[in-house]
Scaffold this motif. Sequence first.
Motif, PDB file in Angstrom:
ATOM      1  N   SER A  27       0.831  -1.200   0.000  1.00  0.00           N
ATOM      2  CA  SER A  27       0.000   0.000   0.000  1.00  0.00           C
ATOM      3  C   SER A  27       0.869   1.255   0.000  1.00  0.00           C
ATOM      4  CB  SER A  27      -0.908   0.018   1.234  1.00  0.00           C
ATOM      5  OG  SER A  27      -1.775  -1.084   1.226  1.00  0.00           O
ATOM      6  N   HIS A  28       0.445   2.245  -0.745  1.00  0.00           N
ATOM      7  CA  HIS A  28       1.121   3.538  -0.705  1.00  0.00           C
ATOM      8  C   HIS A  28       0.199   4.603  -1.273  1.00  0.00           C
ATOM      9  CE1 HIS A  28       1.938   2.215  -4.804  1.00  0.00           C
ATOM     10  NE2 HIS A  28       2.301   3.435  -5.117  1.00  0.00           N
ATOM     11  N   SER A  29       0.617   5.852  -1.134  1.00  0.00           N
ATOM     12  CA  SER A  29      -0.193   6.968  -1.614  1.00  0.00           C
ATOM     13  C   SER A  29       0.709   8.085  -2.097  1.00  0.00           C
ATOM     14  CB  SER A  29      -1.101   7.489  -0.487  1.00  0.00           C
ATOM     15  OG  SER A  29      -0.312   8.027   0.562  1.00  0.00           O
ATOM     16  N   LEU A  30       0.189   8.926  -2.970  1.00  0.00           N
ATOM     17  CA  LEU A  30       0.907  10.112  -3.414  1.00  0.00           C
ATOM     18  C   LEU A  30       0.561  11.264  -2.487  1.00  0.00           C
ATOM     19  CD1 LEU A  30       0.562  10.130  -7.320  1.00  0.00           C
ATOM     20  CD2 LEU A  30       2.614   9.700  -5.966  1.00  0.00           C
ATOM     21  N   ASP A  31       1.565  12.109  -2.203  1.00  0.00           N
ATOM     22  CA  ASP A  31       1.327  13.192  -1.256  1.00  0.00           C
ATOM     23  C   ASP A  31       1.521  14.574  -1.854  1.00  0.00           C
ATOM     24  OD1 ASP A  31       0.761  11.425   0.937  1.00  0.00           O
ATOM     25  OD2 ASP A  31       2.899  10.960   0.948  1.00  0.00           O
ATOM     26  N   SER A  32       2.660  14.835  -2.490  1.00  0.00           N
ATOM     27  CA  SER A  32       2.896  16.175  -3.033  1.00  0.00           C
ATOM     28  C   SER A  32       4.169  16.194  -3.874  1.00  0.00           C
ATOM     29  CB  SER A  32       3.032  17.203  -1.896  1.00  0.00           C
ATOM     30  OG  SER A  32       4.108  16.867  -1.042  1.00  0.00           O
ATOM     31  N   TRP A  33       4.295  17.253  -4.687  1.00  0.00           N
ATOM     32  CA  TRP A  33       5.531  17.560  -5.405  1.00  0.00           C
ATOM     33  C   TRP A  33       6.354  18.519  -4.558  1.00  0.00           C
ATOM     34  CZ3 TRP A  33       6.818  16.380 -10.707  1.00  0.00           C
ATOM     35  CH2 TRP A  33       5.831  15.687 -11.415  1.00  0.00           C
ATOM     36  N   SER A  34       7.663  18.463  -4.687  1.00  0.00           N
ATOM     37  CA  SER A  34       8.495  19.491  -4.068  1.00  0.00           C
ATOM     38  C   SER A  34       8.288  20.794  -4.827  1.00  0.00           C
ATOM     39  CB  SER A  34       9.969  19.096  -4.086  1.00  0.00           C
ATOM     40  OG  SER A  34      10.453  19.009  -5.421  1.00  0.00           O
ATOM     41  N   ARG A  35       8.620  21.896  -4.189  1.00  0.00           N
ATOM     42  CA  ARG A  35       8.371  23.213  -4.787  1.00  0.00           C
ATOM     43  C   ARG A  35       9.117  23.396  -6.107  1.00  0.00           C
ATOM     44  NH1 ARG A  35       9.413  28.999  -1.690  1.00  0.00           N
ATOM     45  NH2 ARG A  35       8.197  30.300  -3.110  1.00  0.00           N
ATOM     46  N   ASP A  36      10.316  22.810  -6.228  1.00  0.00           N
ATOM     47  CA  ASP A  36      11.101  22.954  -7.453  1.00  0.00           C
ATOM     48  C   ASP A  36      10.777  21.877  -8.487  1.00  0.00           C
ATOM     49  OD1 ASP A  36      12.257  20.702  -6.333  1.00  0.00           O
ATOM     50  OD2 ASP A  36      14.222  21.626  -5.994  1.00  0.00           O
ATOM     51  N   GLY A  37       9.859  20.973  -8.168  1.00  0.00           N
ATOM     52  CA  GLY A  37       9.459  19.937  -9.118  1.00  0.00           C
ATOM     53  C   GLY A  37      10.451  18.808  -9.268  1.00  0.00           C
ATOM     54  N   GLN A  38      11.466  18.760  -8.407  1.00  0.00           N
ATOM     55  CA  GLN A  38      12.503  17.741  -8.519  1.00  0.00           C
ATOM     56  C   GLN A  38      12.182  16.452  -7.775  1.00  0.00           C
ATOM     57  OE1 GLN A  38      15.312  18.083 -10.548  1.00  0.00           O
ATOM     58  NE2 GLN A  38      14.023  19.786 -11.214  1.00  0.00           N
ATOM     59  N   TRP A  39      11.168  16.496  -6.901  1.00  0.00           N
ATOM     60  CA  TRP A  39      10.821  15.327  -6.104  1.00  0.00           C
ATOM     61  C   TRP A  39       9.310  15.151  -6.024  1.00  0.00           C
ATOM     62  CZ3 TRP A  39      14.669  12.150  -4.573  1.00  0.00           C
ATOM     63  CH2 TRP A  39      15.959  12.683  -4.455  1.00  0.00           C
ATOM     64  N   ILE A  40       8.890  13.903  -5.909  1.00  0.00           N
ATOM     65  CA  ILE A  40       7.508  13.564  -5.590  1.00  0.00           C
ATOM     66  C   ILE A  40       7.526  12.810  -4.269  1.00  0.00           C
ATOM     67  CG2 ILE A  40       5.465  12.251  -6.242  1.00  0.00           C
ATOM     68  CD1 ILE A  40       6.265  12.613  -9.154  1.00  0.00           C
ATOM     69  N   TYR A  41       6.757  13.281  -3.307  1.00  0.00           N
ATOM     70  CA  TYR A  41       6.688  12.643  -1.994  1.00  0.00           C
ATOM     71  C   TYR A  41       5.524  11.660  -1.963  1.00  0.00           C
ATOM     72  CZ  TYR A  41      10.058  16.081  -0.392  1.00  0.00           C
ATOM     73  OH  TYR A  41      11.194  16.834  -0.239  1.00  0.00           O
ATOM     74  N   PHE A  42       5.743  10.507  -1.321  1.00  0.00           N
ATOM     75  CA  PHE A  42       4.697   9.502  -1.234  1.00  0.00           C
ATOM     76  C   PHE A  42       4.866   8.681   0.030  1.00  0.00           C
ATOM     77  CE2 PHE A  42       8.232   7.490  -3.339  1.00  0.00           C
ATOM     78  CZ  PHE A  42       8.197   6.138  -2.981  1.00  0.00           C
ATOM     79  N   ASN A  43       3.795   8.030   0.445  1.00  0.00           N
ATOM     80  CA  ASN A  43       3.831   7.122   1.575  1.00  0.00           C
ATOM     81  C   ASN A  43       3.867   5.692   1.079  1.00  0.00           C
ATOM     82  OD1 ASN A  43       3.713   9.132   3.491  1.00  0.00           O
ATOM     83  ND2 ASN A  43       2.066   8.183   4.657  1.00  0.00           N
TER      84      ASN A  43
END
Length: 220
Positions: free
Chosen positions: A101-117
């Motif tokens: 199981s996982h989920s998407l959370d947000s992009w970093s402000r500069d668009g270089q990273w995607i945060y997820f659980n």
Amino acid sequence: MRWLALLISLSAAGSPPLAEPAISPDRKEIAFVSGGDIWTVPSQGGEARLLISDAATESRPLYSPDGKRLAFLSTRDGLANAYVLDLSSGVITRLTYLDTSHSLDSWSRDGQWIYFNSTRTGLMQLWRMKPDGSAQERVLTSEFNDWFPHLSPDGKWIAFTCQRREFELCIVPSEGGVATTLVDGEDPSWAPNSRNIIFTRRKNGRRYLCVLDVFTKQSK
């Protein structure tokens, strides 16, 4: 008001429920989920357009900060995994190959990273990856479940709920590091000033909406 009217008219017409709205960085468009597909509609109201459709279930649309890509979850290859759509070319790229199981959370402000659980370690914990799915790494090493991460507007901090014996509101630098426990609480969301966090707190069987100044730790 026009967006609200659109929601009401679609629901009244017997359409599938609408969920998970995400507004584009230029504020001109809203992506949302309906019937297991992803749609868009002008933010001022208008006709909805089908953007991503598959026999599987699509969910959790997230615009990149430059508005050129849309990350989302899809079950098209089994369990829900992360994908990204190039809005100009229509090309969809798979980012994760997880059987947990996982989920998407947000992009970093500069668009270089995607945060997820992800629960790949056995606990729900915070990770990040490049927009092509590479360089997947844990943001925080914890012995507890971490939920509901939310990146501050200035891109410096991540607020999240740590599930110990009680739910605690914590923050950690967006680049990773040591987490700081603030107060008892959950479901954090940053205010635009990147200083205040809006969150919920349970007390005496009731649930309250609270605001916390992160740097003075004063809440109300």
